[in-house]
Design a protein around this motif. Structure first.
Motif, PDB file in Angstrom:
ATOM      1  N   TYR A 160      70.838  13.264 -50.341  1.00  0.00           N
ATOM      2  CA  TYR A 160      71.989  14.129 -50.591  1.00  0.00           C
ATOM      3  C   TYR A 160      71.788  15.508 -49.976  1.00  0.00           C
ATOM      4  O   TYR A 160      70.669  15.913 -49.668  1.00  0.00           O
ATOM      5  N   ASP A 161      72.889  16.236 -49.815  1.00  0.00           N
ATOM      6  CA  ASP A 161      72.845  17.609 -49.339  1.00  0.00           C
ATOM      7  C   ASP A 161      72.146  18.473 -50.390  1.00  0.00           C
ATOM      8  O   ASP A 161      72.346  18.284 -51.590  1.00  0.00           O
ATOM      9  N   ALA A 216      74.496  19.848 -52.938  1.00  0.00           N
ATOM     10  CA  ALA A 216      75.559  18.969 -53.421  1.00  0.00           C
ATOM     11  C   ALA A 216      75.026  17.855 -54.292  1.00  0.00           C
ATOM     12  O   ALA A 216      75.488  16.738 -54.220  1.00  0.00           O
ATOM     13  N   TYR A 217      74.028  18.142 -55.121  1.00  0.00           N
ATOM     14  CA  TYR A 217      73.502  17.094 -55.980  1.00  0.00           C
ATOM     15  C   TYR A 217      74.523  16.784 -57.066  1.00  0.00           C
ATOM     16  O   TYR A 217      74.647  17.494 -58.053  1.00  0.00           O
ATOM     17  N   TYR A 258      78.773  12.928 -50.227  1.00  0.00           N
ATOM     18  CA  TYR A 258      77.730  13.959 -50.295  1.00  0.00           C
ATOM     19  C   TYR A 258      76.400  13.402 -50.785  1.00  0.00           C
ATOM     20  O   TYR A 258      75.383  14.074 -50.728  1.00  0.00           O
ATOM     21  N   HIS A 259      76.431  12.194 -51.316  1.00  0.00           N
ATOM     22  CA  HIS A 259      75.283  11.649 -52.047  1.00  0.00           C
ATOM     23  C   HIS A 259      75.224  10.145 -51.775  1.00  0.00           C
ATOM     24  O   HIS A 259      76.189   9.442 -52.045  1.00  0.00           O
ATOM     25  N   LEU A 308      78.132  11.000 -44.674  1.00  0.00           N
ATOM     26  CA  LEU A 308      77.340  11.945 -45.445  1.00  0.00           C
ATOM     27  C   LEU A 308      77.659  13.351 -44.959  1.00  0.00           C
ATOM     28  O   LEU A 308      77.494  13.656 -43.781  1.00  0.00           O
ATOM     29  N   GLU A 309      78.141  14.188 -45.869  1.00  0.00           N
ATOM     30  CA  GLU A 309      78.444  15.578 -45.529  1.00  0.00           C
ATOM     31  C   GLU A 309      77.334  16.468 -46.054  1.00  0.00           C
ATOM     32  O   GLU A 309      76.909  16.350 -47.195  1.00  0.00           O
ATOM     33  N   SER A 310      76.890  17.375 -45.190  1.00  0.00           N
ATOM     34  CA  SER A 310      75.852  18.325 -45.559  1.00  0.00           C
ATOM     35  C   SER A 310      76.311  19.719 -45.165  1.00  0.00           C
ATOM     36  O   SER A 310      76.233  20.095 -43.993  1.00  0.00           O
ATOM     37  N   GLU A 311      76.794  20.467 -46.136  1.00  0.00           N
ATOM     38  CA  GLU A 311      77.257  21.833 -45.862  1.00  0.00           C
ATOM     39  C   GLU A 311      76.093  22.773 -45.577  1.00  0.00           C
ATOM     40  O   GLU A 311      76.259  23.774 -44.899  1.00  0.00           O
ATOM     41  N   VAL A 322      79.701  16.970 -41.178  1.00  0.00           N
ATOM     42  CA  VAL A 322      79.947  15.593 -41.596  1.00  0.00           C
ATOM     43  C   VAL A 322      79.312  14.660 -40.571  1.00  0.00           C
ATOM     44  O   VAL A 322      79.525  14.803 -39.361  1.00  0.00           O
ATOM     45  N   SER A 351      81.835  20.941 -41.592  1.00  0.00           N
ATOM     46  CA  SER A 351      82.403  20.864 -42.938  1.00  0.00           C
ATOM     47  C   SER A 351      83.616  21.775 -43.012  1.00  0.00           C
ATOM     48  O   SER A 351      83.675  22.807 -42.338  1.00  0.00           O
TER      49      SER A 351
END
Length: 180
Positions: free
Chosen positions: A27-28, A31-32, A52-53, A90-93, A117, A173
């Protein structure tokens, strides 16, 4: 997996993790968010998430698995020799992914080439053979076994359970309006 010699991943990270309660998470860093629906979906499709996860679902809770994340310049197909695969997003800001073991905490972190993303495929090998070894070993463990003997048994697994995320960057993102 055969890879075009001219095409190499932009970034790659591998770590060993214990699939505590049969789960490894990716996960990011900011963003848990636990997600019961995605967790249940991972029981059916092995890897599932909410954007996100991601939950990677093993068939055993003890023997370390390898989690590899590769970022490619373009979309990659899962290899023909994979035991199974599913498409993932999977998005990671933050641009930092955490590979987590539920009780034991983070096994590692991967810095992405850029936040945003990512899409691609999750694929796996060795899942069923590792689970069969685990179940056979569990049946052989007697009351007189020490914790060290049991740990040694897990470490001697002749199979490697591997989960690979082959991802490529799709877009940045979307900015979140703090007033909303």
């Amino acid at each position: 997996m055969e890879v075009d010699a001219l095409m190499a991943p932009l970034a790659e990270y591998s770590v060993k993790a214990i699939p505590d309660r049969r789960i490894v998470e990716v996960y990011d860093a900011d963003a848990y968010l636990g997600d019961e629906e995605a967790l249940k979906a991972s029981e059916r499709q092995v890897v599932a998430g909410n954007g996100y996860h991601l939950f990677l679902n093993s068939l055993q809770p003890t023997i370390r698995v390898t989690v590899t994340i590769r970022i490619w310049p373009t979309e990659q197909e899962p290899p023909a020799g994979a035991d199974g695969s599913v498409p993932v997003t999977l998005e990671s800001e933050t641009g930092l992914l955490v590979i987590n073991q539920l009780t034991y905490g983070p096994a590692g972190e991967m810095e992405l080439p850029e936040p945003g993303v990512y899409e691609g495929h999750a694929w796996w090998t060795g899942r069923e053979s590792t689970a069969a070894y685990y179940n056979d070993a569990l049946a052989r463990i007697g009351d007189d076994w020490t914790v060290e003997q049991i740990r040694q048994g897990w470490a001697e697994c002749p199979f490697e359970e591997i989960y690979t995320l082959d991802l490529h960057f799709v877009r940045p993102s979307e900015e979140v309006d703090e007033d909303d």
